[in-house]
Design a protein around this motif. Structure first.
Motif, PDB file in Angstrom:
ATOM      1  N   LYS A 127      -5.703   2.811 -10.038  1.00 25.95           N
ATOM      2  CA  LYS A 127      -5.101   3.830  -9.198  1.00 25.95           C
ATOM      3  C   LYS A 127      -4.184   3.177  -8.173  1.00 25.95           C
ATOM      4  O   LYS A 127      -4.557   2.181  -7.545  1.00 25.95           O
ATOM      5  CB  LYS A 127      -6.202   4.623  -8.488  1.00 25.95           C
ATOM      6  N   PHE A 128      -2.994   3.731  -8.011  1.00 24.27           N
ATOM      7  CA  PHE A 128      -2.073   3.227  -7.007  1.00 24.27           C
ATOM      8  C   PHE A 128      -2.450   3.755  -5.627  1.00 24.27           C
ATOM      9  O   PHE A 128      -2.829   4.918  -5.477  1.00 24.27           O
ATOM     10  CB  PHE A 128      -0.634   3.639  -7.326  1.00 24.27           C
ATOM     11  N   SER A 129      -2.313   2.905  -4.636  1.00 21.97           N
ATOM     12  CA  SER A 129      -2.571   3.314  -3.261  1.00 21.97           C
ATOM     13  C   SER A 129      -1.515   4.321  -2.818  1.00 21.97           C
ATOM     14  O   SER A 129      -0.348   4.224  -3.190  1.00 21.97           O
ATOM     15  CB  SER A 129      -2.534   2.105  -2.331  1.00 21.97           C
ATOM     16  N   SER A 130      -1.931   5.284  -2.009  1.00 23.76           N
ATOM     17  CA  SER A 130      -0.990   6.264  -1.467  1.00 23.76           C
ATOM     18  C   SER A 130      -0.502   5.875  -0.081  1.00 23.76           C
ATOM     19  O   SER A 130       0.289   6.600   0.532  1.00 23.76           O
ATOM     20  CB  SER A 130      -1.654   7.651  -1.395  1.00 23.76           C
ATOM     21  N   GLU A 131      -0.970   4.733   0.433  1.00 19.55           N
ATOM     22  CA  GLU A 131      -0.555   4.293   1.765  1.00 19.55           C
ATOM     23  C   GLU A 131       0.923   3.911   1.754  1.00 19.55           C
ATOM     24  O   GLU A 131       1.392   3.233   0.839  1.00 19.55           O
ATOM     25  CB  GLU A 131      -1.390   3.099   2.216  1.00 19.55           C
ATOM     26  N   GLY A 221       2.974 -22.097  -0.789  1.00 16.47           N
ATOM     27  CA  GLY A 221       3.874 -21.042  -1.224  1.00 16.47           C
ATOM     28  C   GLY A 221       3.267 -19.671  -0.995  1.00 16.47           C
ATOM     29  O   GLY A 221       2.131 -19.534  -0.524  1.00 16.47           O
ATOM     30  N   LEU A 222       4.029 -18.639  -1.307  1.00 12.26           N
ATOM     31  CA  LEU A 222       3.567 -17.264  -1.153  1.00 12.26           C
ATOM     32  C   LEU A 222       3.811 -16.485  -2.441  1.00 12.26           C
ATOM     33  O   LEU A 222       4.854 -16.650  -3.085  1.00 12.26           O
ATOM     34  CB  LEU A 222       4.304 -16.568  -0.004  1.00 12.26           C
ATOM     35  N   GLY A 223       2.858 -15.655  -2.805  1.00 19.76           N
ATOM     36  CA  GLY A 223       3.057 -14.747  -3.916  1.00 19.76           C
ATOM     37  C   GLY A 223       3.889 -13.561  -3.460  1.00 19.76           C
ATOM     38  O   GLY A 223       3.814 -13.135  -2.300  1.00 19.76           O
ATOM     39  N   ILE A 224       4.695 -13.031  -4.373  1.00 20.29           N
ATOM     40  CA  ILE A 224       5.580 -11.904  -4.073  1.00 20.29           C
ATOM     41  C   ILE A 224       5.203 -10.745  -4.975  1.00 20.29           C
ATOM     42  O   ILE A 224       5.025 -10.917  -6.185  1.00 20.29           O
ATOM     43  CB  ILE A 224       7.048 -12.297  -4.297  1.00 20.29           C
ATOM     44  N   ALA A 225       5.074  -9.557  -4.379  1.00 21.10           N
ATOM     45  CA  ALA A 225       4.700  -8.369  -5.154  1.00 21.10           C
ATOM     46  C   ALA A 225       5.622  -7.210  -4.829  1.00 21.10           C
ATOM     47  O   ALA A 225       6.093  -7.062  -3.693  1.00 21.10           O
ATOM     48  CB  ALA A 225       3.246  -7.979  -4.858  1.00 21.10           C
ATOM     49  N   LEU A 226       5.875  -6.371  -5.831  1.00 23.24           N
ATOM     50  CA  LEU A 226       6.654  -5.160  -5.646  1.00 23.24           C
ATOM     51  C   LEU A 226       5.739  -4.099  -5.047  1.00 23.24           C
ATOM     52  O   LEU A 226       4.653  -3.847  -5.575  1.00 23.24           O
ATOM     53  CB  LEU A 226       7.215  -4.671  -6.977  1.00 23.24           C
ATOM     54  N   PRO A 227       6.135  -3.438  -3.955  1.00 24.01           N
ATOM     55  CA  PRO A 227       5.263  -2.457  -3.306  1.00 24.01           C
ATOM     56  C   PRO A 227       4.944  -1.275  -4.218  1.00 24.01           C
ATOM     57  O   PRO A 227       5.787  -0.820  -5.002  1.00 24.01           O
ATOM     58  CB  PRO A 227       6.086  -1.999  -2.094  1.00 24.01           C
ATOM     59  N   ALA A 228       3.719  -0.764  -4.105  1.00 23.90           N
ATOM     60  CA  ALA A 228       3.251   0.323  -4.970  1.00 23.90           C
ATOM     61  C   ALA A 228       4.162   1.550  -4.951  1.00 23.90           C
ATOM     62  O   ALA A 228       4.449   2.101  -6.026  1.00 23.90           O
ATOM     63  CB  ALA A 228       1.820   0.710  -4.595  1.00 23.90           C
ATOM     64  N   PRO A 229       4.625   2.045  -3.786  1.00 24.10           N
ATOM     65  CA  PRO A 229       5.470   3.254  -3.813  1.00 24.10           C
ATOM     66  C   PRO A 229       6.721   3.095  -4.667  1.00 24.10           C
ATOM     67  O   PRO A 229       7.132   4.036  -5.357  1.00 24.10           O
ATOM     68  CB  PRO A 229       5.817   3.472  -2.334  1.00 24.10           C
ATOM     69  N   LEU A 230       7.322   1.917  -4.632  1.00 26.86           N
ATOM     70  CA  LEU A 230       8.520   1.655  -5.439  1.00 26.86           C
ATOM     71  C   LEU A 230       8.174   1.685  -6.928  1.00 26.86           C
ATOM     72  O   LEU A 230       8.908   2.261  -7.744  1.00 26.86           O
ATOM     73  CB  LEU A 230       9.108   0.296  -5.053  1.00 26.86           C
TER      74      LEU A 230
END
Length: 357
Positions: A127-131, A221-230
């Motif tokens: 489930k995708f977060s709605s935040e 380093g840092l991991g990069i993620a695409l935000p859920a709303p997008l």
């Protein structure tokens, strides 16, 4: 909101009993740890390994893999760069069973793809977060197949969020050019994690892992993620229309810092911030709005500047990526106001956007 289909009560009861048995036999140090383990165990069945054979000539290996996860009974979401140029796609579930799959639709602009799985029903869905916002310090859980090894987990926090010049830093052509913002995490991310879920402490998807910044994530380093709303917006558009539904200008742009500084000064431009319209595509919103492209001689040498876009809806832009991302924030049919430099003065041009062709 994309919601998982509920499991039958008997299945949920059995899963709960198995988890209780696992907790009883394992050394769980605290209630927080037990809750985290429960979230991970409930989420892993939805996560898959994706692999295929590259068709591109310069491939360094015979098999390429990545991660993804079920958001519906027979479809998974992953990165476009995971499945780009692959044939013979297969999806391997967390229990080791493999099934054929093919690409249903893609969104190059934000590096997302939907994959249709054949012959299998999702053991679980996420489930995708709605935040609307994710805060630094929140728990970050990464699930996937780093180095091709299934069902691996890493844990960290959300380090922050913000814009990221995906294209210029990672050199991926036009993949990801419409990503406005990303999430950063110190949870370990390695090759093969791409396309996998980034979860919060409740097991909701807050992002889709996409890349690593600055070397191995977890070692500086840092991991990069695409935000859920997008991602959610992209999935809805791909399922309904088959193509992305973000705004498109229809012009080939060139950064001003790629042009001769003397040419810019002669045109009255005192800054190299902005993007020049090099070509206007036929039938595009740019053509309908009357934007002017550059003039070049038969050898391709610039003879006359095209319109120079310096702001979108009043927001100053630094380069062509800024322009593309600001345009992509809007939906087809919406209007944007471009501030352009033409013939020694600033003018306003209103453009009615369409979907990318």
């Amino acid at each position: 909101m994309l919601r998982p289909r509920p499991k039958p009560k008997c299945t949920r009861l059995l899963s709960g009993l198995l988890l209780l048995a696992a907790f009883a036999s394992a050394q769980v140090a605290s209630a927080d740890e037990a809750a985290r383990v429960r979230v991970i165990q409930n989420s892993l069945p939805a996560v898959v390994k994706i692999q295929g054979t590259p068709t591109y000539a310069d491939a360094e290996q015979n098999t390429v893999w990545g991660s993804g996860f079920f958001y519906s009974a027979d479809r998974i979401v992953t990165n476009y760069h995971v499945v780009e140029g692959l044939k013979g796609l297969t999806v391997t579930l967390n229990d080791g069973r493999s099934y054929p799959a093919d690409v249903f639709a893609v969104d190059r602009g934000i590096d997302i793809a939907i994959v249709q799985v054949h012959g299998a029903t999702a053991p679980a869905t996420l489930k995708f977060s709605s935040e609307k916002s994710v805060l630094p310090g929140q728990t970050a859980i990464v699930l996937g197949s780093p180095f091709g090894k299934r069902n691996l987990v890493s844990l960290g926090i959300i380090s922050g969020s913000g814009p990221f010049d995906y294209v210029s830093q990672l050199g991926e052509g036009d993949i990801g050019v419409e990503i406005a913002e990303v999430l950063y995490t110190d949870a370990r991310v390695e090759p093969g994690n791409s396309g996998g879920p980034l979860l919060d402490a409740q097991g909701r998807v807050i992002g889709v892992i996409d890349a690593v910044l600055g070397g191995a994530s977890g070692i500086g380093g840092l991991g990069i993620a695409l935000p859920a709303p997008l991602v959610v917006e992209s999935i809805h558009d791909l399922e309904e229309f088959g193509v992305p539904q973000r705004g498109w200008l229809g012009a080939v742009l060139v950064d001003l810092d790629e042009l001769d500084p003397l040419t810019l000064r002669l045109a009255g431009l005192e800054s190299a911030q902005g993007a020049m319209v090099d070509k206007v595509l036929p039938g595009s919103p740019a053509e309908a709005a009357g934007l002017l492209g550059a003039k070049r001689d038969r050898y391709g040498k610039l003879v006359e500047l095209g319109d120079v876009i310096v702001a979108v809806n009043g927001k100053v832009v630094k380069n062509r990526f800024d322009v593309i991302r600001e345009i992509a924030r809007h939906r087809p049919g919406e209007e944007v106001k471009l501030t352009v430099w033409r013939n020694g003065q600033k003018i306003e041009v209103v453009v009615r956007l369409t979907a990318r062709r």
